[in-house]
Design a protein around this motif. Structure first.
Motif, mmCIF file in Angstrom:
data_model
loop_
_atom_site.group_PDB
_atom_site.id
_atom_site.type_symbol
_atom_site.label_atom_id
_atom_site.label_comp_id
_atom_site.label_asym_id
_atom_site.label_seq_id
_atom_site.Cartn_x
_atom_site.Cartn_y
_atom_site.Cartn_z
ATOM 1 N N VAL A 1 0.839 -1.195 0.000
ATOM 2 C CA VAL A 1 0.000 0.000 0.000
ATOM 3 C C VAL A 1 0.875 1.247 0.000
ATOM 4 O O VAL A 1 0.640 2.193 -0.771
ATOM 5 C CB VAL A 1 -0.951 0.012 1.210
ATOM 6 C CG1 VAL A 1 -1.725 1.339 1.260
ATOM 7 C CG2 VAL A 1 -1.925 -1.149 1.134
ATOM 8 N N TYR A 2 1.915 1.250 0.854
ATOM 9 C CA TYR A 2 2.823 2.406 0.886
ATOM 10 C C TYR A 2 3.515 2.600 -0.463
ATOM 11 O O TYR A 2 3.694 3.724 -0.934
ATOM 12 C CB TYR A 2 3.871 2.223 1.992
ATOM 13 C CG TYR A 2 3.385 2.619 3.364
ATOM 14 C CD1 TYR A 2 3.032 3.946 3.646
ATOM 15 C CD2 TYR A 2 3.280 1.677 4.387
ATOM 16 C CE1 TYR A 2 2.593 4.305 4.919
ATOM 17 C CE2 TYR A 2 2.833 2.035 5.655
ATOM 18 C CZ TYR A 2 2.492 3.348 5.915
ATOM 19 O OH TYR A 2 2.050 3.717 7.161
ATOM 20 N N ARG A 3 3.908 1.490 -1.086
ATOM 21 C CA ARG A 3 4.585 1.585 -2.386
ATOM 22 C C ARG A 3 3.637 2.140 -3.442
ATOM 23 O O ARG A 3 4.028 2.965 -4.275
ATOM 24 C CB ARG A 3 5.109 0.209 -2.799
ATOM 25 C CG ARG A 3 5.820 0.188 -4.149
ATOM 26 C CD ARG A 3 6.519 -1.126 -4.387
ATOM 27 N NE ARG A 3 5.603 -2.259 -4.332
ATOM 28 C CZ ARG A 3 4.815 -2.623 -5.353
ATOM 29 N NH1 ARG A 3 4.837 -1.936 -6.481
ATOM 30 N NH2 ARG A 3 4.014 -3.668 -5.238
ATOM 31 N N LYS A 4 2.380 1.704 -3.414
ATOM 32 C CA LYS A 4 1.401 2.198 -4.380
ATOM 33 C C LYS A 4 1.089 3.682 -4.148
ATOM 34 O O LYS A 4 0.872 4.441 -5.090
ATOM 35 C CB LYS A 4 0.119 1.377 -4.303
ATOM 36 C CG LYS A 4 0.259 -0.072 -4.762
ATOM 37 C CD LYS A 4 0.503 -0.164 -6.253
ATOM 38 C CE LYS A 4 0.544 -1.606 -6.720
ATOM 39 N NZ LYS A 4 0.784 -1.704 -8.194
ATOM 40 N N ILE A 5 1.064 4.079 -2.885
ATOM 41 C CA ILE A 5 0.839 5.495 -2.567
ATOM 42 C C ILE A 5 1.937 6.351 -3.191
ATOM 43 O O ILE A 5 1.682 7.402 -3.780
ATOM 44 C CB ILE A 5 0.774 5.707 -1.042
ATOM 45 C CG1 ILE A 5 -0.532 5.120 -0.484
ATOM 46 C CG2 ILE A 5 0.883 7.189 -0.695
ATOM 47 C CD1 ILE A 5 -0.618 5.156 1.028
ATOM 48 N N ALA A 6 3.180 5.871 -3.073
ATOM 49 C CA ALA A 6 4.300 6.602 -3.670
ATOM 50 C C ALA A 6 4.232 6.560 -5.196
ATOM 51 O O ALA A 6 4.506 7.554 -5.879
ATOM 52 C CB ALA A 6 5.621 6.015 -3.177
#
Length: 513
Positions: free
Chosen positions: A497-502
């Motif tokens: 999720v954090y990677r997709k947010i970035a």
């Protein structure tokens, strides 16, 4: 009213006289596809070509060489023309894309003799073939008048182009309405050209449709309707009721426009689409002439130009009427020439009298058509919304109040998101966003905002990527949700999720940890 005006007998372009001589001297009479009479559009184009100083006997196009071969228009147009080329591989037809300035971007043909002949007249990638450079030709006239165009044989201005027939169709960006370039099909003048324009229209339509499909499936820009309406205070675009609360950038531009209008100058407001150029001029006119009538005219579809002109040009020069013509850089060349003549006539009639102004808007001064540019005496630049973020919340509250009929509370997280958005669509995008969001109630919260506002990625997303981004934003904007809970609902690990947010540059204020 007729489309364009025939020159007087004394002012007939030299190309008209030469055309008559060629027709009289031709053995066997005119070409079978030659028109019975010269169209007004054609004579007007010949006149412009003569004014540009294009030589009659032969042309020498300028070589530019460099162009944007990574644009969405080029990518989609090349794909469409490649498919059409496979169908026409054995036909004596050359298929080309040009940009909005007439620069030839690519060329495809299976006829070696035709390609050699086109090389001889430099109708090849890297060469500029606009009217200003080579005179009347299919692609140049299609770009100038923004309508599908066929130029056959001796309709070309330069005599060394009369062995060809060209059909060209403009391609507009389906989201912005900006002219991207045109599709041009060229063949020998001895060949039948009956289907040439239909093929070019099909290729242009398919290019525009493919551009839309690859632009995240957004809705296309509505077709130009050629509106002509009276500007009343409630009809002004967003910002009309917030003059005292908007920031210094807007206030300074408004002051420049007002001072110029008060001095009787013709003003052009320039800037990106949706910045409020027409609003600025309407407000400036209203400040100087609070009781007079102001007519705002938006460009029509090119084929409706004749009727559109008849709606508002009779009002030019009337002492109690101001005229605002929007997006003059989207008008056909013959229309701008007609407007120029009418404005000059109105100014002569009003000499020495105090008159209500004539103003225009365009994307930039360089884009104002050659016929109108010399009339512009003052240019006012309207900054994009991203350069005047202090205006975001006053406009948002104004739009919300107008949409709901009462004050609307904008929650802190939503305000942070609105201030943090880059607003590539400027005020128009903000208006659309707030109008849609306040439909949920009298409190606008972050969960009511679209993914476009809460993410900052500038690259084009595929439909799958856009769907994934929108789902992540939908889950993350749920009140009180944690990142762990968001991952579980999305079927992703917390780190993913954090990677997709970035990856999508998502910004959701006050997301739970």
């Amino acid at each position: 009213m007729t489309k364009g005006v025939h020159p007087t007998a004394e002012a007939v372009p030299e190309r008209v006289r030469r055309h008559r001589e060629l027709q009289q001297a031709r053995v066997g009479g005119p070409l079978p596809h030659a028109p019975a009479r010269l169209s007004n559009r054609l004579v007007a184009s010949w006149q412009r070509s003569e004014d540009y100083g294009v030589p009659l006997e032969g042309i020498d196009p300028s070589f530019v060489g460099t162009f944007d071969n990574e644009s969405l228009f080029f990518e989609c147009g090349r794909e469409v023309l490649s498919g059409l080329h496979r169908t026409l591989a054995n036909e004596p037809v050359s298929l080309m894309l040009t940009d909005a300035d007439g620069l030839v971007l690519n060329r495809m043909s299976g006829d070696a003799a035709l390609l050699r002949a086109l090389d001889a007249v430099h109708l090849a990638p890297g060469f500029a073939y606009a009217e200003r450079t080579v005179g009347t030709n299919g692609l140049g006239l299609a770009i100038a008048d923004r309508v599908p165009t066929v130029v056959r044989a001796e309709e070309h201005y330069a005599l060394n182009l009369t062995t060809y027939t060209c059909a060209a169709v403009p391609v507009l960006d389906p989201l912005t309405g900006q002219l991207e370039g045109c599709v041009n099909l060229t063949t020998w003048s001895s060949q039948s050209s009956d289907l040439l324009l239909a093929l070019a229209q099909s290729a242009a339509s398919n290019t525009s449709a493919l551009m839309l499909a690859r632009s995240r499936g957004q809705r296309p820009r509505p077709a130009q309707r050629g509106e002509v309406f009276r500007v009343e205070t409630p009809r002004l675009e967003p910002g009309s009721g917030t003059l005292t609360t908007l920031g210094p950038a807007w206030t300074d531009a408004l002051g420049q426009a007002g001072a110029a209008i008060a001095a009787g100058r013709i003003v052009a407001a320039v800037g990106e689409d949706g910045t409020g150029r027409a609003t600025l001029l309407a407000q400036a006119m209203r400040q100087q002439y609070p009781r007079e009538r102001i007519l705002a005219a938006s460009p029509p579809a090119p084929q409706d130009s004749e009727a559109w002109i008849g709606l508002w040009t009779p009002e030019l020069g009337k002492p109690d009427t101001g005229i605002l013509v929007r997006d003059v850089d989207r008008l056909p060349a013959w229309v701008t020439e007609h407007i120029r003549d009418l404005v000059l006539q109105a100014r002569v009639r009003a000499a020495g009298a105090e008159g209500v102004p004539f103003c225009v808007t365009a994307s930039r001064f360089e884009s104002i058509p050659a016929a109108l540019a010399p009339l512009v005496e003052v240019v006012v630049a309207v900054p994009p919304l991203r350069e005047r973020l202090e205006d975001v919340m006053p406009i948002a509250h104004h739009v919300a109040r107008r949409a709901r009929g009462r004050d609307v509370t904008i929650a802190g997280a939503a305000e942070t998101a609105l201030r943090g958005c880059g607003w590539p669509g400027n005020v128009r995008q903000l208006v659309d966003e707030v109008t849609r969001a306040v439909g949920h109630g009298d409190v606008l919260d972050v969960r009511h905002l679209s993914a476009d506002v809460l993410s900052g990625t500038s690259r084009r997303l595929t439909r799958i990527e856009a769907f994934e981004r929108d789902e992540i934003v939908r889950v993350l904007t749920r009140p009180g949700i944690s990142m762990q809970e968001a991952g579980e609902e999305l079927g992703m690990s917390r780190s993913t999720v954090y990677r997709k947010i970035a990856q999508y540059d998502i910004h959701v204020p006050r997301v739970g940890a």
